[in-house]
Design an enzyme around this catalytic site. Structure first.
Site, PDB file in Angstrom:
ATOM      1  N   GLU A   1      31.082  27.757  47.975  1.00 33.40           N
ATOM      2  CA  GLU A   1      30.368  28.563  46.658  1.00 33.40           C
ATOM      3  C   GLU A   1      28.776  28.516  47.076  1.00 33.40           C
ATOM      4  O   GLU A   1      28.222  29.751  46.762  1.00 33.40           O
ATOM      5  CB  GLU A   1      30.694  27.763  45.550  1.00 33.40           C
ATOM      6  CG  GLU A   1      32.041  27.825  45.138  1.00 33.40           C
ATOM      7  CD  GLU A   1      32.764  26.353  45.600  1.00 33.40           C
ATOM      8  OE1 GLU A   1      32.256  25.972  46.915  1.00 33.40           O
ATOM      9  OE2 GLU A   1      33.684  25.794  45.026  1.00 33.40           O
TER      10      GLU A   1
ATOM     11  N   HIS B   1      29.480  23.491  50.681  1.00 34.13           N
ATOM     12  CA  HIS B   1      30.743  24.075  50.140  1.00 34.13           C
ATOM     13  C   HIS B   1      30.701  25.721  50.183  1.00 34.13           C
ATOM     14  O   HIS B   1      29.556  26.295  50.057  1.00 34.13           O
ATOM     15  CB  HIS B   1      31.237  23.436  48.689  1.00 34.13           C
ATOM     16  CG  HIS B   1      31.434  22.171  48.632  1.00 34.13           C
ATOM     17  ND1 HIS B   1      31.910  21.340  47.852  1.00 34.13           N
ATOM     18  CD2 HIS B   1      31.485  21.090  49.844  1.00 34.13           C
ATOM     19  CE1 HIS B   1      32.273  20.134  48.136  1.00 34.13           C
ATOM     20  NE2 HIS B   1      31.853  20.261  49.525  1.00 34.13           N
TER      21      HIS B   1
HETATM   22  C1  AOF Z   1      34.900  21.475  50.598  1.00 33.48           C
HETATM   23  N1  AOF Z   1      34.401  22.882  50.776  1.00 33.48           N
HETATM   24  O1  AOF Z   1      34.159  24.878  49.983  1.00 33.48           O
HETATM   25  C2  AOF Z   1      34.907  23.060  48.514  1.00 33.48           C
HETATM   26  C3  AOF Z   1      35.220  21.745  48.489  1.00 33.48           C
HETATM   27  O2  AOF Z   1      32.710  15.514  50.591  1.00 33.48           O
HETATM   28  P1  AOF Z   1      32.325  16.674  49.933  1.00 33.48           P
HETATM   29  O3  AOF Z   1      31.007  16.504  49.094  1.00 33.48           O
HETATM   30  O4  AOF Z   1      32.069  17.881  51.155  1.00 33.48           O
HETATM   31  O5  AOF Z   1      33.420  16.989  49.072  1.00 33.48           O
HETATM   32  C4  AOF Z   1      34.685  17.482  49.359  1.00 33.48           C
HETATM   33  C5  AOF Z   1      35.528  17.676  48.246  1.00 33.48           C
HETATM   34  O6  AOF Z   1      35.104  18.981  47.563  1.00 33.48           O
HETATM   35  C6  AOF Z   1      36.927  18.570  48.810  1.00 33.48           C
HETATM   36  O7  AOF Z   1      37.808  17.372  49.077  1.00 33.48           O
HETATM   37  C7  AOF Z   1      37.375  19.438  47.455  1.00 33.48           C
HETATM   38  O8  AOF Z   1      37.816  18.452  46.603  1.00 33.48           O
HETATM   39  C8  AOF Z   1      36.075  19.931  47.073  1.00 33.48           C
HETATM   40  N2  AOF Z   1      35.801  21.384  47.478  1.00 33.48           N
HETATM   41  N3  AOF Z   1      35.204  21.191  49.343  1.00 33.48           N
HETATM   42  O9  AOF Z   1      34.996  20.847  51.502  1.00 33.48           O
HETATM   43  C9  AOF Z   1      34.419  23.658  49.694  1.00 33.48           C
HETATM   44  N4  AOF Z   1      34.899  23.856  47.415  1.00 33.48           N
HETATM   45 ZN    ZN Z   2      32.191  22.040  46.066  1.00 37.37          ZN
END
Ligand code: AOF
Ligand code: ZN
Length: 364
Positions: free
Chosen positions: A59, A57
């Site tokens: 961050e 992500h």
């Molecule tokens: C992202 N990118 O920079 C942030 C997200 O399946 P995952 O673990 O990649 O989680 C996706 C979720 O994480 C996404 O739907 C959102 O709610 C949160 N934040 N997701 O893909 C990022 N900060």
């Molecule tokens: Zn995240």
């Protein structure tokens, strides 16, 4: 409380984070997110953004660039328990466009990664509406980090409009597109419909296809037009991202249909229940759907209150006759008209693009 000067500075940083977010893909199901890490003097010390589903992500991408040689993104993203605490970001502020996540998805919770890294402040624009991923702000506050929410929120919400819609409603965001003459005809009386608009408008459509996870058409359109539904560039070359082609309806798709040559797997769904069709697509990870007709399918989505955005390409032609762009919408009197607000009006060659959204919220 922050001063008006601090507010203005944070808004500027948030806009920068939004521009970083735009480097990531709009397709693939995950939100486009950007993050900057700033020191106490307001200097940016690291930038990051989300490069697409399955990757770190924003961050964690930013934290990994802090130059602490022994920290890598996978380590930060996977740290949910506080192991590997390094305080590489001690005293820094993280400015991130979406509330840091609080869940173990394909990567670890960003709220914990920020805590582990020792940031002293987190500033974000939009709360994460995800049922599992939300709650990162609380976790950070509980961990003693100052949290400021809602900086440049309107801009960030607009930027994330389709992903936020899909996440809130737990169904894909739906764009309905059609091309018509100024008198609203999508074909001539004999059924010919190529080409209503010129090349600039058609190229724009290809770019929109490449911003969708799936393209939806009805069997009627497949049988009448034999579309390829690929996203192509100026010279006819395939663009890098190809949306999945989805056909709604029960009629059989001919063995020699161009759609069968599409690089992505063709999916056919019974179109009689749009809610069920959208659920199936959401379950498959699809968040942005581009509905390309024909009139029956476009009308069905609008009538059902499931069209979140309309893209209407208007050509300076008149055709008259029966082949209207939309059919039955369930509107029998003026008071029931579907009210829209126009969000964009743009000339494209000799044609005009109108982007509109329903005046009232669409439904889940
Ligand atoms: C992202 N990118 O920079 C942030 C997200 O399946 P995952 O673990 O990649 O989680 C996706 C979720 O994480 C996404 O739907 C959102 O709610 C949160 N934040 N997701 O893909 C990022 N900060
Ligand atoms: Zn995240």
């Amino acid at each position: 409380m922050i001063t008006p000067e601090q507010q203005a500075q944070l808004e500027k940083l948030m806009r920068h984070a939004l521009s970083l977010a735009g480097h990531g893909p709009i397709t693939g199901g995950n939100p486009q997110v950007g993050c900057v890490l700033v020191d106490a003097t307001g200097q940016i010390v690291a930038e990051g953004w989300h490069h697409g589903a399955g990757t770190p992500h924003a961050e964690v991408d930013a934290l990994a660039k802090l130059g602490a040689g022994d920290v890598d993104a996978s380590e930060l993203g996977g740290s949910a328990t506080g192991t590997g605490v390094r305080h590489v970001a001690a005293g820094l502020t993280a400015v991130v466009t979406l509330e840091p996540c609080n869940h173990h998805g394909r990567t670890g919770p960003c709220a914990q990664a920020l805590l582990d890294a020792g940031v002293s402040r987190v500033v974000y624009a939009v709360p994460d509406p995800g049922p599992d991923s939300g709650g990162g702000a609380e976790r950070l506050r509980d961990g003693g980090v100052e949290v400021i929410a809602g900086i440049a929120r309107a801009e960030a919400e607009e930027f994330l409009h389709s992903w936020l819609t899909a996440t809130r409603l737990q169904r894909p965001h739906v764009t309905v597109k059609w091309a018509s003459t100024l008198d609203g005809r999508a074909a001539a009386a004999d059924g010919t419909s190529q080409w209503i608009t010129g090349t600039a408008a058609r190229q724009h459509v290809h770019e929109q296809r490449a911003r969708a996870d799936a393209i939806v058409v009805g069997t009627g359109t497949v049988l009448a037009d034999d579309p390829s539904l690929t996203a192509r560039g100026d010279a006819g070359e395939l663009l890098e991202w190809q949306p999945q082609p989805v056909v709604l309806g029960r009629r059989e798709i001919p063995a020699d249909a161009q759609l069968r040559q599409h690089p992505e797997k063709l999916r056919q769904i019974d179109g009689s229940d749009l809610d069920a069709a959208l659920s199936e697509l959401f379950e498959a990870g699809i968040r942005r759907v581009f509905v390309e007709g024909g009139p029956t399918i476009a009308s069905a989505f609008i009538a059902a209150g499931l069209a979140d955005e309309l893209l209407i390409y208007l050509a300076p032609k008149l055709l008259g006759g029966p082949q209207v762009a939309l059919g039955e919408l369930g509107v029998s009197t003026m008071a029931e008209a579907k009210d829209l607000s126009i969000t964009e009006l743009r000339p494209l060659g000799n044609d005009v693009l109108i982007v509109a959204r329903p005046a009232t919220e669409t439904r889940a």
